[in-house]
Design a protein around this motif. Structure first.
Motif, mmCIF file in Angstrom:
data_model
loop_
_atom_site.group_PDB
_atom_site.id
_atom_site.type_symbol
_atom_site.label_atom_id
_atom_site.label_comp_id
_atom_site.label_asym_id
_atom_site.label_seq_id
_atom_site.Cartn_x
_atom_site.Cartn_y
_atom_site.Cartn_z
ATOM 1 N N ILE A 224 0.845 -1.202 0.000
ATOM 2 C CA ILE A 224 0.000 0.000 0.000
ATOM 3 C C ILE A 224 0.877 1.247 0.000
ATOM 4 C CG2 ILE A 224 -1.791 1.257 1.276
ATOM 5 C CD1 ILE A 224 -2.434 -1.412 2.680
ATOM 6 N N ASP A 225 0.499 2.242 -0.782
ATOM 7 C CA ASP A 225 1.212 3.520 -0.784
ATOM 8 C C ASP A 225 0.567 4.544 0.135
ATOM 9 O OD1 ASP A 225 3.269 3.037 -2.924
ATOM 10 O OD2 ASP A 225 1.472 2.641 -4.084
ATOM 11 N N MET A 226 -0.767 4.503 0.238
ATOM 12 C CA MET A 226 -1.472 5.565 0.962
ATOM 13 C C MET A 226 -2.789 5.022 1.513
ATOM 14 S SD MET A 226 -2.526 9.250 -0.688
ATOM 15 C CE MET A 226 -0.851 9.468 -1.288
ATOM 16 N N ILE A 227 -3.171 5.500 2.695
ATOM 17 C CA ILE A 227 -4.482 5.198 3.270
ATOM 18 C C ILE A 227 -5.193 6.510 3.554
ATOM 19 C CG2 ILE A 227 -5.729 4.250 5.244
ATOM 20 C CD1 ILE A 227 -3.579 2.143 5.518
ATOM 21 N N VAL A 228 -6.436 6.620 3.107
ATOM 22 C CA VAL A 228 -7.269 7.788 3.390
ATOM 23 C C VAL A 228 -8.358 7.341 4.360
ATOM 24 C CG1 VAL A 228 -8.662 9.658 2.435
ATOM 25 C CG2 VAL A 228 -6.864 8.603 1.031
ATOM 26 N N THR A 229 -8.440 7.991 5.511
ATOM 27 C CA THR A 229 -9.403 7.601 6.535
ATOM 28 C C THR A 229 -9.994 8.844 7.192
ATOM 29 O OG1 THR A 229 -9.745 6.177 8.465
ATOM 30 C CG2 THR A 229 -7.652 7.382 8.354
ATOM 31 N N ASP A 230 -10.860 8.630 8.205
ATOM 32 C CA ASP A 230 -11.528 9.758 8.851
ATOM 33 C C ASP A 230 -11.026 10.031 10.262
ATOM 34 O OD1 ASP A 230 -12.678 7.290 9.537
ATOM 35 O OD2 ASP A 230 -14.520 8.241 10.227
ATOM 36 N N VAL A 246 3.802 3.787 4.613
ATOM 37 C CA VAL A 246 2.456 4.043 4.104
ATOM 38 C C VAL A 246 2.034 5.435 4.555
ATOM 39 C CG1 VAL A 246 0.050 3.288 4.081
ATOM 40 C CG2 VAL A 246 1.885 1.589 4.262
ATOM 41 N N GLU A 247 1.701 6.293 3.616
ATOM 42 C CA GLU A 247 1.264 7.653 3.948
ATOM 43 C C GLU A 247 -0.178 7.616 4.444
ATOM 44 O OE1 GLU A 247 0.882 12.079 1.867
ATOM 45 O OE2 GLU A 247 1.756 10.397 0.746
#
Length: 258
Positions: A224-230, A246-247
Motif C-alpha cells: 500500500i502507498d497511501m491510506i485515506v481515513t476519517d 504508508v502515507e
C-alpha cells in the motif's frame, strides 16, 4: 434496563476495550453476577462475543459482512468525507482501477477531473460513472456476485492482466498490522493482481476498519502507498504504517465544506 438494552451496551463497551470481566459488568450495569452471566451466554449464542474465564472478549475474526445495499447505508458522512479527500488525489488523464467499495464510490462521485480511464469490477460504479463526461469505462467481465454486486473469477483476472493503471482506489473489510483482510477469497486474488498492475495503491477506509481482522488475508501493508481515513488509528497501527512507509491522510473537518 431490559436485557436487549444490556446486550447492546455490553457489545459497545467491548468495542471500546476489547475485553470485559463479569465483575466489571455487574458494577457498571448494577446487576447481579447471575444476570451478567446470562447476558454473556445470550451474546455468545448470538455469535457476538467469546466467553472467557470470568468475562468475555470480542471474536478475533469478524464474520459478518453486510451486502452492498447495507454497506451503502453505513456511516455515510465519514465515507463522503473520505471520498472528497481521495478525489483530490486524482488528476486529469489518470488511468484508474476502482473496486466495489462504497467508500470508493463516494470518491468517484466527488471526482471533478477530465479524460480519465476507469477499470472496475463494480457494476454499480460503472453505471454511476456513465453520468460523468469524458470518462472511458472498462467493466471487467466474469461471474457476478449478486449480493456484493461485483464481478470476479478467472475471466476477470484474465481481462485485468491486459491493463496497467496509474492509481488503484481500493476499499477494505479490515486493516490490521499484518495487512488487509476480507471474507471474499475470490476477490482477494483480483485485488492482489490490481496492486501489481498499479503504480500507486490508495486504500480508502473509515476508522471502524482498523484493527478488524477477517478470514482471508489479501495483502501486507508493504503493498500500500497511501491510506485515506476519517480518524487516526491506534499508535500500534500508526507505527506499522510508518514502518512500511504508508502515507496516512485524515479527512478533517475542512473536508466537509466543498
Amino acid at each position: 434496563m431490559f436485557q436487549e438494552e444490556r446486550l447492546i451496551a455490553i457489545v459497545q463497551k467491548l468495542n471500546e476495550k476489547q475485553r470485559i470481566t463479569v465483575t466489571e459488568i455487574c458494577e457498571w450495569l448494577q446487576i447481579s453476577w447471575d444476570t451478567a452471566r446470562r447476558d454473556l451466554i445470550k451474546l455468545e449464542e448470538q455469535g457476538s462475543i467469546i466467553r472467557t474465564r470470568g468475562g468475555a472478549m470480542l471474536p478475533s475474526i469478524s464474520k459478518e459482512v453486510p451486502n452492498y445495499e447495507q454497506r451503502l447505508q453505513l456511516d455515510t458522512p465519514s465515507k463522503q468525507a473520505i471520498g472528497r479527500l481521495a478525489a483530490t488525489l486524482i488528476h486529469d488523464g489518470d488511468y484508474l482501477y476502482t473496486d466495489s467499495s462504497t467508500t470508493v464510490r463516494c470518491a468517484m462521485e466527488s471526482m471533478r477531473t477530465r479524460r480519465n480511464v476507469v477499470v472496475t469490477n463494480s457494476i454499480d460504479l460503472a453505471g454511476m460513472l456513465t453520468q460523468k463526461d469524458e470518462i472511458r469505462i472498462h467493466l471487467l467481465g466474469g461471474l457476478l456476485d449478486n449480493e456484493q454486486r461485483l464481478v470476479f473469477g478467472a475471466r476477470t483476472l484474465e481481462m485485468l492482466s491486459e491493463y496497467q493503471v496509474d492509481k488503484a482506489l481500493l476499499g477494505t473489510c479490515g486493516i490490521a498490522p499484518h495487512g488487509l483482510t476480507t471474507m471474499f477469497e475470490e476477490e482477494s486474488y483480483l485485488i492482489r493482481q490490481v496492486m501489481r498492475k498499479s503504480d500507486q495503491v490508495i486504500v480508502l477506509a473509515d476508522h471502524t476498519k482498523f484493527g478488524k481482522k477477517l478470514f482471508h488475508r489479501v495483502a501486507g501493508l508493504e503493498g500500500i502507498d497511501m491510506i485515506v481515513t476519517d480518524r487516526e488509528p491506534s499508535d500500534e497501527m500508526k507505527e506499522e504504517l510508518h514502518k512500511h512507509q504508508v502515507e496516512l491522510l485524515i479527512a478533517g473537518e475542512g473536508e466537509h465544506d466543498d
